[in-house]
Design an enzyme around this catalytic site. Structure first.
Site, mmCIF file in Angstrom:
data_model
loop_
_atom_site.group_PDB
_atom_site.id
_atom_site.type_symbol
_atom_site.label_atom_id
_atom_site.label_comp_id
_atom_site.label_asym_id
_atom_site.label_seq_id
_atom_site.Cartn_x
_atom_site.Cartn_y
_atom_site.Cartn_z
ATOM 1 N N CYS B 26 5.147 2.314 10.934
ATOM 2 C CA CYS B 26 6.416 2.885 11.378
ATOM 3 C C CYS B 26 7.033 1.988 12.443
ATOM 4 O O CYS B 26 6.365 1.582 13.400
ATOM 5 C CB CYS B 26 6.172 4.287 11.947
ATOM 6 S SG CYS B 26 7.655 5.008 12.665
ATOM 7 N N CYS B 29 6.828 4.123 15.886
ATOM 8 C CA CYS B 29 5.578 4.536 16.521
ATOM 9 C C CYS B 29 4.354 3.850 15.939
ATOM 10 O O CYS B 29 3.237 4.185 16.288
ATOM 11 C CB CYS B 29 5.407 6.060 16.383
ATOM 12 S SG CYS B 29 5.242 6.592 14.669
ATOM 13 N N CYS B 49 8.045 6.829 9.845
ATOM 14 C CA CYS B 49 7.052 7.797 9.421
ATOM 15 C C CYS B 49 7.741 9.067 8.965
ATOM 16 O O CYS B 49 8.912 9.303 9.252
ATOM 17 C CB CYS B 49 6.073 8.107 10.553
ATOM 18 S SG CYS B 49 6.909 8.669 12.044
ATOM 19 N N HIS B 56 10.190 9.743 12.073
ATOM 20 C CA HIS B 56 11.134 8.747 12.582
ATOM 21 C C HIS B 56 12.075 8.274 11.492
ATOM 22 O O HIS B 56 13.133 7.714 11.761
ATOM 23 C CB HIS B 56 10.381 7.536 13.159
ATOM 24 C CG HIS B 56 9.732 7.861 14.460
ATOM 25 N ND1 HIS B 56 8.415 7.606 14.728
ATOM 26 C CD2 HIS B 56 10.243 8.439 15.580
ATOM 27 C CE1 HIS B 56 8.131 7.989 15.945
ATOM 28 N NE2 HIS B 56 9.206 8.513 16.490
ATOM 29 N N HIS B 66 22.183 5.450 7.735
ATOM 30 C CA HIS B 66 21.704 4.910 6.459
ATOM 31 C C HIS B 66 21.167 6.061 5.635
ATOM 32 O O HIS B 66 20.210 6.707 6.008
ATOM 33 C CB HIS B 66 20.584 3.884 6.712
ATOM 34 C CG HIS B 66 21.075 2.685 7.451
ATOM 35 N ND1 HIS B 66 20.219 1.743 7.945
ATOM 36 C CD2 HIS B 66 22.324 2.264 7.762
ATOM 37 C CE1 HIS B 66 20.921 0.780 8.537
ATOM 38 N NE2 HIS B 66 22.210 1.083 8.456
ATOM 39 N N CYS B 82 23.153 13.604 1.249
ATOM 40 C CA CYS B 82 23.322 14.638 0.222
ATOM 41 C C CYS B 82 22.172 15.620 0.216
ATOM 42 O O CYS B 82 22.218 16.635 -0.474
ATOM 43 C CB CYS B 82 23.424 14.011 -1.162
ATOM 44 S SG CYS B 82 24.616 12.686 -1.282
ATOM 45 N N CYS B 147 -13.435 -15.669 -37.157
ATOM 46 C CA CYS B 147 -13.046 -16.980 -36.647
ATOM 47 C C CYS B 147 -12.299 -17.787 -37.700
ATOM 48 O O CYS B 147 -11.472 -18.636 -37.366
ATOM 49 C CB CYS B 147 -14.248 -17.765 -36.139
ATOM 50 S SG CYS B 147 -15.551 -17.934 -37.355
ATOM 51 N N HIS B 571 -19.185 -21.564 -37.792
ATOM 52 C CA HIS B 571 -18.113 -21.109 -36.920
ATOM 53 C C HIS B 571 -16.935 -22.050 -37.062
ATOM 54 O O HIS B 571 -17.119 -23.263 -37.226
ATOM 55 C CB HIS B 571 -18.644 -21.128 -35.484
ATOM 56 C CG HIS B 571 -17.642 -20.641 -34.491
ATOM 57 N ND1 HIS B 571 -17.035 -19.405 -34.568
ATOM 58 C CD2 HIS B 571 -17.133 -21.232 -33.390
ATOM 59 C CE1 HIS B 571 -16.210 -19.278 -33.556
ATOM 60 N NE2 HIS B 571 -16.245 -20.348 -32.824
#
Lengths: 103, 872
Positions: B26, B29, B49, B56, B66, B82, B147, B571
């Site tokens: 925060c 704090c 926080c 805060h 903001h 809002c 393979c 293989h």
């Protein structure tokens, strides 16, 4: 400061009590059912289902995991919930609380 | 009720949010969280926080005005003004992931560039130029001895002429026949060459698709990679093939056909000459007295007789399977060798298409359809042509035959004498050296072969790829057991057979015959000799025919599949050059490692992929890019993106093929109109002129429009289909209900009927072929006794006349009118029912699967009727 921590505890306790009461009275179940029905009715379920399919299609079936999918669609799901549904649920909860307060 | 504060906010990425969540404290704090709130105001970045602490975050919100803040633990956003949750980071649909600005930018980019901006190819180039590592270095999981598949697919994936088609011309990849192998391959390529760059993938859908179409690959046994490649290529060709418009067909393919051949499509030729000489005739068959067709076979097949019967190149110890299955194809109006075709006539397609084999009788002409040739990306890239000539040593007549091939199966000459002979003949090659070179590995018993192995072990001269090629193209003596039956002399003669190349493929696939199989003892073995092969500059000019149509004869190595182990088990791995960074990589199932050129050169090659190289084409491409960068031209021309892709990846793209997206009237056919943007590339005028001047072809297209004529035709066709169907139903219902036995019953060949039915049920987007004239020959041949297997449907006179009026043909086959004889009422009703059932099925939209069962019934029915008649 002491005030603040008290408030914290108090809040937490409140939350727990309310929740317990909701379960006991069966209100939680009822609310869940109501929400389910409302979401189907307003088309939310179908919208989200379509979105889900899009996600799978875009990422490719072989690459997608359940967790991925959930993480992807959760914010979308939240966004898609119509305001009316939110309002109604809130109202119900408030009414419940009001009832409880009188008891 | 949208939150107005959402218009502007700092667009943090998930990663950034995670960083904040982990390390954030925060701002006021210094509490750590959980439930820290990050302010979303542009450029602010305040952490506060939440309500569990001092809140805060709200304080900051109120103080600085903001509105938006995001909870870093739950990733949910709250608008303080809002007082509700908002969703700034959620897109409305996945497609609009990019913001409007970005989208506009892409569109503009696309307009400026001829190259598809969203294609993985363009992106790969851009990324690489930006300094990132190259795409395409993705391994494949081994899901049960796969393979053979992994190595083969890696080799193909790194073959730009083939793979870039799938990456850039998706619009041309059809999904019409289950299980859509071409589409599976496309998806796999998009994953390998896409943005995500996985370290490895599991190619399950491709594996499952292959197992479905080719049951021999079911289970988890080891398989041969070259066989797999053939199956895969054949299947992709089947799925993607398009007919070549008649004016572009190659003439060479029609040479030497006995009369009555219906088709000699490129595919079946290609398949037959699977490994250019693995025509599966056993030695015994060939020596039998020939019909005209198999004599022809002999001239070609003698080569394979001098080699072992198709060797079992499988790694596992499986008994030799008949190769005839792959030789006979669904399209086989392949009449050249009816003898060999008759075996293994099962259908290969997963969708159960029955094979219709037409006999090579000369009177087929009336019912013959014009031969159609097909092409696909597979044939464009891998198809070549070999001219086999046989010279009769007595009368000097030459008999020629052209075969298509997709790979060359080369013998490996072992032993000093053979090598010496080959080296000598290599000098005489230009005169089509008459030196014969019998493939030692196959004509001798295994003891002498063992001896040869020891010999070359001690005195081993190094065998080169050229030696193998020389061995392949050098002449064979046809004598002794393998005499040639000369047309002119009309008897068996000594002859010489040799081959030359008349058309070179863009990618030359060379298969070294390392595996040998002894038919008597079921003994398999592997020739592990090292064969030296060039990494660049393989020139096969000396094996060319004088009439060869290709100009470029130099090849560079693109990919190599190696086999490690024995015939019993082993293989496969692949080495391939990545086209982006031009480095060699080894692909060993999931492991992809960069390797040096010397390592590749020293490998024990089994299948090699050589790609044509031409400096001239590279220069042309640069020129085109230069022209594109010049000022915008006002008039744009359209080029088929399929051809343009070829221009980018082939050394010899051939003439421009705008008919890829045009109908015969010059417009866009309705079925393609929706996706036409994917099918074309827009180029400025200068580019068009340059390309057309150099490569020819066309037609010129400056404006795309849906072809009205085609649309009208389609509509008319649809109407016709509906009308025919309904008329039939109407008449036939009437027929069923009629109790009047004196009406004549007409017969119709069920095989023709099925064709007609299929025609009725076809989708109206492609132009289905109506069936030809009614072909009742099979059922008319005998009266009362029917050709074995001929199936008959019974229809009323009305129906017959209706169908006859549209399609003509014949002949008319009439059943004797039904006559009631005492005590046969029940029998008759039963028969009517059976008939009705059959016709009902036909009416419905079934593919008449039941008809084969009811065929017996119907035959019986008719026989019964005959008996009744005779009773009377």
């Amino acid at each position: 400061m002491a005030e603040l921590s008290d408030r914290k505890h108090h809040d937490a306790k409140m939350r727990a009590t309310i929740h317990q009461k909701m379960v006991e009275t069966g209100e939680k179940e009822r609310l869940k059912e109501l929400l389910r029905a409302k979401l189907i009715e307003c088309g939310w379920r179908d919208q989200l289902k379509a979105y889900c399919k899009e996600v799978v299609r875009t990422k490719g079936l072989e690459h997608v995991t359940v967790d991925d999918l959930v993480a992807e669609i959760t914010p979308k799901g939240r966004e898609l919930v119509p305001d009316e549904v939110k309002k109604e649920l809130l109202q119900r909860i408030r009414a419940f609380l009001a009832d409880q307060a009188t008891i | 009720m949208k939150c107005p504060h959402l218009s502007k906010f700092e667009p943090y990425t998930k990663r950034q949010l995670a960083v904040f969540a982990n390390k954030g404290k925060c701002s006021s704090c210094a509490t750590e969280g959980p439930n820290l709130w990050l302010c979303l105001q542009m450029g602010c970045g305040n952490l506060g926080c939440g309500e569990a602490h001092s809140d805060h975050s709200s304080k900051h919100s109120n103080d600085s005005n903001h509105a938006l803040a995001i909870n870093l633990s739950t990733i949910r956003t709250w608008c303080n003004s809002c007082e509700m949750e908002v969703h700034p980071f959620v897109q409305s649909t996945i497609k609009n992931v990019k913001s409007v600005n970005q989208r506009d930018r892409l569109v503009k980019q696309q307009q400026q560039s001829v190259f598809r901006v969203d294609s993985p190819v363009t992106q790969a180039v851009t990324e690489f130029e930006d300094g990132k590592s190259p795409r395409g270095l993705t391994g494949f999981r081994n899901i049960g001895n796969t393979c053979y598949l992994n190595a083969a697919v890696q080799a193909l994936s790194n073959c730009p002429p083939f793979t870039h088609f799938f990456l850039e011309c998706g619009g041309y990849v059809k999904t019409e026949r289950k299980p859509y192998i071409a589409k599976s391959y496309q998806k796999l390529m998009e994953d390998v060459w896409g943005r995500r760059r996985p370290s490895h993938l599991t190619p399950s859908s491709l594996v499952n698709g292959i197992k479905q179409v080719f049951p021999m690959f079911k289970g988890f046994l080891q398989q041969d990679t070259q066989e797999f490649l053939r199956c895969l290529m054949d299947r992709i060709h089947e799925e993607l093939k398009e007919p070549i418009p008649p004016h572009l067909c190659e003439k060479g393919d029609d040479e030497d056909e006995p009369s009555g051949i219906v088709e000699k499509p490129v595919t079946s030729e290609r398949v037959r000459a699977r490994s250019c000489n693995s025509i599966s005739l056993t030695e015994e068959e060939k020596l039998e007295p020939e019909s005209e067709a198999s004599m022809r076979e002999k001239s070609v097949g003698s080569r394979s007789s001098s080699q072992s019967p198709p060797p079992d190149r499988r790694k596992g110890n499986k008994p030799r399977r008949s190769r005839k299955r792959t030789v006979s194809r669904a399209e086989s109006d392949q009449v050249n060798s009816p003898t060999e075709m008759n075996n293994g006539g099962d259908d290969e397609d997963g969708d159960g298409e029955p094979m219709i084999r037409k006999p090579a009788a000369p009177d087929v002409n009336v019912f013959k359809k014009r031969p159609v040739q097909y092409r696909s990306i597979v044939s464009d890239v891998f198809d070549g042509r070999v001219l086999s000539s046989v010279v009769c040593l007595t009368c000097d007549t030459k008999s020629k035959r052209i075969e298509a091939f997709q790979d060359l199966s080369l013998p490996i000459p072992v032993g000093k004498e053979d090598l010496a002979r080959i080296h000598a003949s290599q000098q005489n090659m230009t005169s089509k050296g008459m030196v014969s070179c019998v493939d030692t590995t196959n004509s001798q018993g295994w003891t002498s072969w063992m001896y040869n192995v020891l010999v070359s072990w001690f005195w081993g001269p190094k065998v080169t790829l050229e030696d193998c090629l020389s061995a392949f193209f050098s002449s064979d003596e046809l004598k002794g057991d393998n005499m040639y039956s000369c047309d002119k002399c009309k008897k068996l003669r000594n002859g010489v057979k040799y081959s030359t190349l008349t058309r070179l493929p863009e990618v030359l696939c060379i298969h070294l015959k390392r595996f040998r199989h002894e038919s008597m003892t079921s003994y398999s073995s592997k020739i592990s000799n090292y064969v030296k092969y060039p990494l660049e500059g393989l020139d096969i000019r000396k094996f060319l025919d004088k009439d060869c149509s290709s100009e470029v004869t130099t090849y560079d190595l693109n990919a190599v599949i190696c086999h490690h182990g024995t015939a019993g088990g082993g293989h496969y791995t692949a080495y391939a050059m990545n086209w982006l960074d031009e480095q060699w990589y080894e692909f060993d199932d999931t492991f992809v490692t960069e390797v040096s050129e010397s390592q590749v050169a020293d490998a024990e090659a089994y299948v090699l992929f050589y790609k044509k190289c031409s400096d001239e084409t590279i220069k042309m491409r640069e020129k085109v890019v230069g022209l594109c960068d010049e000022q915008e031209s006002l008039l744009h021309f359209y080029i088929s993106s399929q051809w343009f892709n070829k221009f980018q990846t082939f050394a010899e793209p051939g003439p421009i093929t705008n008919n890829d997206f045009l109908c015969k009237h010059g417009g866009v056919p309705p079925c393609k109109s929706a996706v036409v943007d994917e099918l074309v590339t827009k180029v400025p005028q200068t580019v068009w002129e340059c390309l057309q001047h150099r490569y020819g072809g066309g037609p010129t297209v400056t404006h795309l429009h849906v072809c009205k004529t085609c649309q009208e035709e389609l509509d008319r066709l649809q109407k016709r289909l509906t009308e025919e169907k309904q008329t039939f139903i109407k008449f036939h219902d009437k027929f069923q209900e009629e109790v009047d036995e004196t009406n004549t019953i007409y017969c119709i060949s069920l095989s023709w009927f099925r064709q007609w039915e299929k025609f009725l049920n076809s989708k109206s987007t492609d132009f289905p072929e109506p069936p030809g004239p009614i072909d009742n020959r099979a059922i008319s041949v005998s009266k009362g006794r029917h050709t074995k297997g001929a199936e008959i449907g019974q229809i009323s006179k009305e129906t017959w006349e209706y169908l006859y009026s549209i399609y003509g043909g014949g002949p008319e086959v009439i059943e004797q009118p039904n006559n009631v004889v005492n005590g046969t009422d029940d029998e008759e009703e039963e028969e009517d029912e059976k008939e009705e059932d059959k016709m009902k099925d036909a009416r419905g939209d079934n593919e008449a699967k039941d008809e084969s069962c009811s065929e017996e019934e119907i035959n019986e029915e008719v026989v019964n009727k005959e008996n009744q008649d005779s009773k009377l």
